[in-house]
Each structure stands twice: as C-alpha cells, then as structure tokens.
Design an enzyme around this catalytic site. Structure first.
Site, PDB file in Angstrom:
ATOM      1  N   ASN A 135       0.787  -1.242  -0.058  1.00 53.33           N
ATOM      2  CA  ASN A 135      -0.148   0.073   0.137  1.00 53.33           C
ATOM      3  C   ASN A 135       0.760   1.207  -0.006  1.00 53.33           C
ATOM      4  O   ASN A 135       0.345   2.398   0.538  1.00 53.33           O
ATOM      5  CB  ASN A 135      -0.807  -0.099   1.308  1.00 53.33           C
ATOM      6  CG  ASN A 135      -1.850  -1.243   1.300  1.00 53.33           C
ATOM      7  OD1 ASN A 135      -2.350  -1.552   0.184  1.00 53.33           O
ATOM      8  ND2 ASN A 135      -2.072  -1.887   2.325  1.00 53.33           N
ATOM      9  N   ARG A 136       1.916   1.226  -0.705  1.00 57.73           N
ATOM     10  CA  ARG A 136       2.974   2.361  -0.447  1.00 57.73           C
ATOM     11  C   ARG A 136       3.346   2.748   0.703  1.00 57.73           C
ATOM     12  O   ARG A 136       3.734   3.890   0.813  1.00 57.73           O
ATOM     13  CB  ARG A 136       2.291   3.554  -1.444  1.00 57.73           C
ATOM     14  CG  ARG A 136       1.971   2.979  -2.936  1.00 57.73           C
ATOM     15  CD  ARG A 136       3.355   2.924  -3.787  1.00 57.73           C
ATOM     16  NE  ARG A 136       3.161   2.438  -5.135  1.00 57.73           N
ATOM     17  CZ  ARG A 136       3.037   1.164  -5.346  1.00 57.73           C
ATOM     18  NH1 ARG A 136       3.148   0.171  -4.745  1.00 57.73           N
ATOM     19  NH2 ARG A 136       2.723   0.986  -6.854  1.00 57.73           N
ATOM     20  N   LEU A 137       3.286   2.066   1.678  1.00 54.55           N
ATOM     21  CA  LEU A 137       3.734   2.558   2.955  1.00 54.55           C
ATOM     22  C   LEU A 137       4.848   1.952   3.302  1.00 54.55           C
ATOM     23  O   LEU A 137       5.115   1.082   4.370  1.00 54.55           O
ATOM     24  CB  LEU A 137       2.467   2.101   4.050  1.00 54.55           C
ATOM     25  CG  LEU A 137       1.042   2.645   3.789  1.00 54.55           C
ATOM     26  CD1 LEU A 137       0.081   2.064   5.191  1.00 54.55           C
ATOM     27  CD2 LEU A 137       1.148   4.098   4.009  1.00 54.55           C
TER      28      LEU A 137
END
Ligand SMILES: Cc1cc2nc3c(=O)[nH]c(=O)nc-3n(C[C@H](O)[C@H](O)[C@H](O)COP(=O)(O)O)c2cc1C
Length: 212
Positions: free
Chosen positions: A189-191
């Site tokens: 999630n692009r985290l």
C-alpha cells in the site's frame, strides 16, 4: 504509451528500527551481501549524481569497488564530465537500485580523490585490457568515430608491449565520504519503510524514520 496500470505490490521484507544496525556502514554491508546473493547483474552498480557550478545535475552509473568506514570508492577518468563537476562542486549523491529486493539505498556525501598510491593499488588488479583502455578513452569528449578508439587501443598496446601498464595521470579513484545514508524497503500500500542516518558533529549517526 500509457504505463499507468503497471503496478507492483512490495511484500518481500520489512525494515524496523530494532533490526537496523546502529552503524550505517555495517547496515550497508548486510544489505550489500544480500544484494550480491540476489541481484544477478552488477549489484555494485550505483548511480552517481553530480552538480556543476551553475547547478546543473548530471547522472551516470559507476561501479562501487570497495567501501569501509571512510566511504565508498569508485574509479574513473579525472578529465570526465563527472570529474569536472566534482572539481566545481564535491557534493554528490549515490543510489543503489536493488529493485529485485524491493530496496534502494541513497547516499549523500563529499567526493574526494583517493591518493595515487591507492589508485595504483587498484589499477594493478585490473585486467590488462582495462588498464590499456584507461589510456585510450578521452572520457566525455566528442570523438569522430569508433575507429579512433580502436586505433588508439592498438597504439597503446604497442606502447606498453613490455612490462606493466603504468597508471595514467588522468585516471583514478574518488571516495564518497557520506553524511546521509537512507535505506528504503518497499512495503504494501505504498507505506514503505525508510530510515535515514545523518552524521552528527561528534561523528555519531542520528537515525530517523522518514515518511514514504
Ligand atoms: C554498469 C555500468 C558500469 C559503469 N561503471 C563505470 C565506472 O566504474 N567508472 C566510469 O568512469 N564509468 C563507468 N560507466 C560509464 C558511465 O556510466 C559514464 O558513461 C562514463 O563514466 C562517463 O560519464 P560522464 O561523462 O558523466 O563523466 C559504467 C556504465 C555502466 C552502465
């Protein structure tokens, strides 16, 4: 060509403060060993960014030849574009894009020429063809044809027929003395996980997590 649907989820690993080494060079060594085991081609290839006197950035790939607490060493032509840039502004950045590991390492530092003795030590370990090649190419200059290089290579082969090939004066190493080193690990999630080490006035390293 629309690439907007080209997507990857990063799930391979994670990076947390308690698994990070306090010393960024040791942390780099750990990741470098993993890169050597996983990255098929040139795990020691790094992008080197330079900026000239008028603020124009320039970027190219070079090979990391060794590293230790003092910094990261590569070899090149001292009359090349990168060398001219460094002469005007020694602040540089390095990037290792270890994409199969979903990792990148970014380094900011100051480039310093290594001593002639250090260059000579490395030069003697190069294959003879590469040693002669270092004499041949006026790196970053405009040349008329490939023939120019081939002819010069033949000339140099004859010139250095006997004995060792000497180190050209226009060729040598730079050591990038780091003051910031960032380790980036892709996450879902692009985290992503990002940890930045910054060298403090007393020589110690401050470690901070950055937002992805
Ligand atoms: C995989 C790879 C490794 C390279 N390694 C070096 C190197 O170690 N030293 C070097 O001078 N050029 C190396 N080059 C060539 C540079 O990318 C660049 O073309 C050259 O140094 C001239 O750059 P400049 O005109 O910006 O100075 C490499 C290129 C690639 C693709």
């Amino acid at each position: 060509m629309d690439l907007s649907q080209l997507r990857e989820e990063y799930k391979r690993a994670e990076l947390s403060r308690n698994t990070l080494d306090d010393d960024p060079i040791k942390q780099f060594e750990k990741w470098f060993k993993e890169a050597m085991a996983t990255v098929e081609k040139d795990p020691n290839a790094m992008s080197l960014a330079t900026v000239n006197a008028i603020g124009q950035p320039s970027l190219r790939t070079v090979l990391l030849k060794y590293f230790d607490e003092r910094g990261f060493v590569f070899f090149t032509n001292y009359e090349s574009r990168k060398a001219r840039d460094i002469g005007q502004n020694p602040r540089v950045a390095l990037l290792f894009p270890w994409l199969v590991l979903e990792r990148q390492v970014k380094i900011e530092g100051i480039a310093e020429k290594v001593s002639f003795a250090e260059t000579a030590r490395y030069f003697t370990t190069r294959p003879r063809g590469s040693q002669i090649g270092a004499w041949v190419s006026p790196q970053s200059s405009v040349i008329e044809s490939r023939n120019f290089l081939l002819q010069k290579f033949e000339e140099m082969k004859v010139r250095f027929e006997k004995g060792q090939v000497p180190v050209p004066k226009h060729w040598g190493g730079y050591r990038v003395v780091p003051h910031v080193i960032e380790f980036w690990q892709g996450r879902p999630n692009r985290l992503h996980d990002r940890f930045q080490y910054s060298r403090q006035a007393d020589g110690s390293w401050l470690i901070e997590r950055l937002a992805p």
